[in-house]
Scaffold this motif. Structure first.
Motif, PDB file in Angstrom:
ATOM      1  N   GLY A  37       0.966  -1.453   0.146  1.00 55.39           N
ATOM      2  CA  GLY A  37      -0.165  -0.106   0.005  1.00 55.39           C
ATOM      3  C   GLY A  37       1.001   1.220   0.210  1.00 55.39           C
ATOM      4  N   ILE A  38       1.730   1.129   0.984  1.00 53.73           N
ATOM      5  CA  ILE A  38       2.359   2.246   0.529  1.00 53.73           C
ATOM      6  C   ILE A  38       3.720   2.882  -0.580  1.00 53.73           C
ATOM      7  CG2 ILE A  38       4.492   3.291   1.630  1.00 53.73           C
ATOM      8  CD1 ILE A  38       4.416   2.154   4.244  1.00 53.73           C
ATOM      9  N   TYR A  39       3.409   1.584  -1.061  1.00 52.44           N
ATOM     10  CA  TYR A  39       4.492   1.433  -2.186  1.00 52.44           C
ATOM     11  C   TYR A  39       3.180   2.486  -3.283  1.00 52.44           C
ATOM     12  CZ  TYR A  39       6.793   0.414  -6.770  1.00 52.44           C
ATOM     13  OH  TYR A  39       7.503   0.245  -7.757  1.00 52.44           O
ATOM     14  N   GLN A  40       1.980   1.779  -3.060  1.00 49.60           N
ATOM     15  CA  GLN A  40       1.597   2.566  -3.786  1.00 49.60           C
ATOM     16  C   GLN A  40       1.008   3.579  -3.596  1.00 49.60           C
ATOM     17  OE1 GLN A  40       1.518  -0.538  -5.850  1.00 49.60           O
ATOM     18  NE2 GLN A  40      -0.568  -0.189  -6.437  1.00 49.60           N
ATOM     19  N   ILE A  41       0.677   4.306  -2.766  1.00 52.68           N
ATOM     20  CA  ILE A  41       1.159   5.519  -2.582  1.00 52.68           C
ATOM     21  C   ILE A  41       2.047   6.825  -3.437  1.00 52.68           C
ATOM     22  CG2 ILE A  41       0.873   7.393  -0.940  1.00 52.68           C
ATOM     23  CD1 ILE A  41      -0.650   5.383   0.930  1.00 52.68           C
ATOM     24  N   MET A  42       3.300   5.586  -3.160  1.00 55.89           N
ATOM     25  CA  MET A  42       4.388   6.746  -3.158  1.00 55.89           C
ATOM     26  C   MET A  42       5.069   6.812  -4.909  1.00 55.89           C
ATOM     27  SD  MET A  42       8.405   5.574  -3.103  1.00 55.89           S
ATOM     28  CE  MET A  42       8.819   3.991  -4.421  1.00 55.89           C
ATOM     29  N   MET A  43       4.138   5.734  -5.456  1.00 47.88           N
ATOM     30  CA  MET A  43       4.131   5.654  -6.848  1.00 47.88           C
ATOM     31  C   MET A  43       2.701   6.250  -8.092  1.00 47.88           C
ATOM     32  SD  MET A  43       6.952   4.597  -7.349  1.00 47.88           S
ATOM     33  CE  MET A  43       6.995   4.319  -9.197  1.00 47.88           C
ATOM     34  N   ASN A  44       1.982   6.491  -6.626  1.00 48.74           N
ATOM     35  CA  ASN A  44       0.946   7.855  -7.526  1.00 48.74           C
ATOM     36  C   ASN A  44      -0.116   7.457  -7.989  1.00 48.74           C
ATOM     37  OD1 ASN A  44       1.430  10.762  -6.215  1.00 48.74           O
ATOM     38  ND2 ASN A  44       3.124  10.677  -7.435  1.00 48.74           N
ATOM     39  N   THR A  45      -0.533   5.810  -7.839  1.00 47.72           N
ATOM     40  CA  THR A  45      -1.074   4.780  -8.384  1.00 47.72           C
ATOM     41  C   THR A  45      -2.367   4.814  -6.990  1.00 47.72           C
ATOM     42  OG1 THR A  45      -0.494   3.056  -6.950  1.00 47.72           O
ATOM     43  CG2 THR A  45       0.218   3.982  -8.983  1.00 47.72           C
ATOM     44  N   ALA A  46      -3.574   3.817  -7.893  1.00 46.53           N
ATOM     45  CA  ALA A  46      -4.831   3.813  -6.895  1.00 46.53           C
ATOM     46  C   ALA A  46      -4.445   2.863  -5.946  1.00 46.53           C
ATOM     47  CB  ALA A  46      -5.924   4.006  -8.215  1.00 46.53           C
ATOM     48  N   VAL A  47      -5.458   3.523  -4.181  1.00 42.10           N
ATOM     49  CA  VAL A  47      -4.828   2.322  -2.753  1.00 42.10           C
ATOM     50  C   VAL A  47      -6.144   1.690  -3.498  1.00 42.10           C
ATOM     51  CG1 VAL A  47      -4.314   2.114  -0.848  1.00 42.10           C
ATOM     52  CG2 VAL A  47      -2.541   4.197  -3.503  1.00 42.10           C
ATOM     53  N   SER A  48      -6.402   0.237  -3.202  1.00 43.04           N
ATOM     54  CA  SER A  48      -6.880  -0.823  -2.331  1.00 43.04           C
ATOM     55  C   SER A  48      -6.586  -0.998  -0.987  1.00 43.04           C
ATOM     56  CB  SER A  48      -7.948  -0.443  -3.671  1.00 43.04           C
ATOM     57  OG  SER A  48      -8.815  -2.153  -3.424  1.00 43.04           O
ATOM     58  N   PHE A  49      -7.391  -1.479  -0.083  1.00 45.77           N
ATOM     59  CA  PHE A  49      -6.667  -2.379   0.866  1.00 45.77           C
ATOM     60  C   PHE A  49      -7.005  -3.582   0.389  1.00 45.77           C
ATOM     61  CE2 PHE A  49      -8.666  -4.982   4.389  1.00 45.77           C
ATOM     62  CZ  PHE A  49      -6.848  -5.533   4.872  1.00 45.77           C
ATOM     63  N   LYS A  50      -8.033  -3.981  -0.719  1.00 47.40           N
ATOM     64  CA  LYS A  50      -8.720  -5.311  -1.226  1.00 47.40           C
ATOM     65  C   LYS A  50      -7.690  -6.092  -2.503  1.00 47.40           C
ATOM     66  CE  LYS A  50     -12.129  -7.148  -3.441  1.00 47.40           C
ATOM     67  NZ  LYS A  50     -14.009  -6.981  -4.268  1.00 47.40           N
ATOM     68  N   ASN A  51      -7.230  -3.977  -2.878  1.00 45.09           N
ATOM     69  CA  ASN A  51      -6.218  -4.850  -4.210  1.00 45.09           C
ATOM     70  C   ASN A  51      -4.608  -5.633  -3.218  1.00 45.09           C
ATOM     71  OD1 ASN A  51      -4.819  -4.598  -6.348  1.00 45.09           O
ATOM     72  ND2 ASN A  51      -3.753  -3.230  -5.887  1.00 45.09           N
ATOM     73  N   SER A  52      -4.100  -4.565  -2.366  1.00 41.72           N
ATOM     74  CA  SER A  52      -2.688  -4.490  -1.798  1.00 41.72           C
ATOM     75  C   SER A  52      -3.325  -6.679  -1.284  1.00 41.72           C
ATOM     76  CB  SER A  52      -2.887  -3.758  -0.933  1.00 41.72           C
ATOM     77  OG  SER A  52      -2.838  -2.225  -1.178  1.00 41.72           O
ATOM     78  N   CYS A  53      -4.212  -6.986  -0.648  1.00 43.14           N
ATOM     79  CA  CYS A  53      -3.996  -8.433   0.174  1.00 43.14           C
ATOM     80  C   CYS A  53      -4.355  -9.405  -0.522  1.00 43.14           C
ATOM     81  CB  CYS A  53      -6.062  -7.869   1.161  1.00 43.14           C
ATOM     82  SG  CYS A  53      -6.029  -7.164   2.268  1.00 43.14           S
ATOM     83  N   GLY A  54      -5.213  -8.961  -2.330  1.00 50.46           N
ATOM     84  CA  GLY A  54      -5.034  -9.761  -2.526  1.00 50.46           C
ATOM     85  C   GLY A  54      -3.494 -10.356  -3.645  1.00 50.46           C
ATOM     86  N   VAL A  55      -2.910  -9.114  -3.931  1.00 51.88           N
ATOM     87  CA  VAL A  55      -1.183  -9.449  -4.180  1.00 51.88           C
ATOM     88  C   VAL A  55      -0.747  -9.923  -3.187  1.00 51.88           C
ATOM     89  CG1 VAL A  55       0.439  -8.075  -5.165  1.00 51.88           C
ATOM     90  CG2 VAL A  55      -1.997  -7.245  -5.581  1.00 51.88           C
ATOM     91  N   VAL A  56      -0.867  -9.950  -2.015  1.00 54.81           N
ATOM     92  CA  VAL A  56       0.352 -10.883  -1.098  1.00 54.81           C
ATOM     93  C   VAL A  56      -0.488 -11.972  -1.034  1.00 54.81           C
ATOM     94  CG1 VAL A  56       0.651 -10.451   1.488  1.00 54.81           C
ATOM     95  CG2 VAL A  56       0.546  -8.840   0.450  1.00 54.81           C
ATOM     96  N   LEU A  57      -2.073 -12.527  -1.163  1.00 52.03           N
ATOM     97  CA  LEU A  57      -2.182 -13.441  -0.933  1.00 52.03           C
ATOM     98  C   LEU A  57      -1.594 -14.241  -1.758  1.00 52.03           C
ATOM     99  CD1 LEU A  57      -5.958 -12.911   0.734  1.00 52.03           C
ATOM    100  CD2 LEU A  57      -4.697 -14.134   1.777  1.00 52.03           C
ATOM    101  N   LYS A  58      -2.220 -13.686  -3.177  1.00 53.81           N
ATOM    102  CA  LYS A  58      -1.132 -14.443  -4.392  1.00 53.81           C
ATOM    103  C   LYS A  58       0.029 -14.940  -4.433  1.00 53.81           C
ATOM    104  CE  LYS A  58      -1.260 -14.027  -9.538  1.00 53.81           C
ATOM    105  NZ  LYS A  58      -1.718 -13.022 -10.514  1.00 53.81           N
ATOM    106  N   LYS A  59       1.187 -13.851  -3.917  1.00 53.22           N
ATOM    107  CA  LYS A  59       2.524 -13.966  -3.319  1.00 53.22           C
ATOM    108  C   LYS A  59       2.517 -14.789  -1.998  1.00 53.22           C
ATOM    109  CE  LYS A  59       3.096 -10.948  -7.567  1.00 53.22           C
ATOM    110  NZ  LYS A  59       3.558  -9.894  -7.349  1.00 53.22           N
ATOM    111  N   TYR A  60       1.299 -15.045  -0.945  1.00 59.28           N
ATOM    112  CA  TYR A  60       2.223 -15.407   0.123  1.00 59.28           C
ATOM    113  C   TYR A  60       3.014 -16.193   0.396  1.00 59.28           C
ATOM    114  CZ  TYR A  60       1.516 -15.804   5.188  1.00 59.28           C
ATOM    115  OH  TYR A  60       1.674 -15.669   6.656  1.00 59.28           O
ATOM    116  N   PHE A  61       2.293 -18.099  -0.883  1.00 56.96           N
ATOM    117  CA  PHE A  61       3.678 -19.155  -0.148  1.00 56.96           C
ATOM    118  C   PHE A  61       5.050 -18.029  -0.761  1.00 56.96           C
ATOM    119  CE2 PHE A  61       5.137 -23.044  -1.651  1.00 56.96           C
ATOM    120  CZ  PHE A  61       5.054 -23.808  -0.862  1.00 56.96           C
TER     121      PHE A  61
END
Length: 198
Positions: A37-61
């Protein structure tokens, strides 16, 4: 009677380990979501808690296995010789961003982190050390400000007020962890820019 006590103690220890394991897994998820989420804010892109959770869960293993390898390497370095452990800790620490942002694998993320920090290790170490020291100083001041008056009021040892200490720690973590992770992400971006120039 002795057997029942032993069984109850064993059950309590298993429960404690299980809770610690679950907390660790949830903590890794929380850290990953915050960093993304912090990286998304820094890059001025849309921040979404749901999107960040999805990214992390997808790559969690991959994220989890890389974290285990990172911890093992660091611990081995610290156990045998303290300085190599500290050196490896900061050298490999950006593997998280390489997995979550740049879609790298377990070993490639560790390798790219080492390549990124190499030549800038002292800059990385001092920058993050300053943020950690500031956090520790604030924690000590907050603990003294809140626990000493309570101890004086109720005439008890300040070290015995564990519940208040834990409450203060959680409040501080909630307030300052985003700042610490922001320093982490900004340092990564700074090192990437320096790498691109060189």
């Amino acid at each position: 009677h002795g057997a029942s006590i032993y069984l109850s103690q064993s059950a309590a220890e298993i429960a404690q380990v299980s809770v610690g394991f679950v907390v660790t897994l949830l903590g890794l998820l929380f850290f990953g979501v915050m960093i993304h989420g912090i990286y998304q804010i820094m890059m001025n892109t849309a921040v979404s808690f749901k999107n960040s959770c999805g990214v992390v869960l997808k790559k969690y293993f991959i994220y989890l296995l890389a974290g285990i390898i990172y911890t093992i390497i660091t611990v081995i370095g610290i156990v045998f010789l303290l300085l190599p452990g500290i050196f490896l800790h900061f050298l490999l620490m950006f593997f998280i961003i390489f997995i979550l942002i740049e879609n790298q694998g377990i070993f490639s993320s560790l390798k790219k982190s080492a390549k990124l920090v190499w030549g800038h290790w002292w800059r990385t170490f001092i920058t993050l050390l300053i943020s950690i020291v500031i956090f520790c100083i604030i924690s000590i001041v907050f603990e003294m400000v809140f626990t000493i008056p309570v101890a004086f009021l109720y005439r008890i040892n300040p070290h015995e007020i564990t519940w208040l200490t834990y409450a203060i720690l959680w409040i501080l973590l909630t307030l300052f962890l985003p700042w610490v992770f922001s320093v982490y992400v900004l340092l990564y971006h700074d090192l990437k820019l320096r790498q691109a120039i060189n």
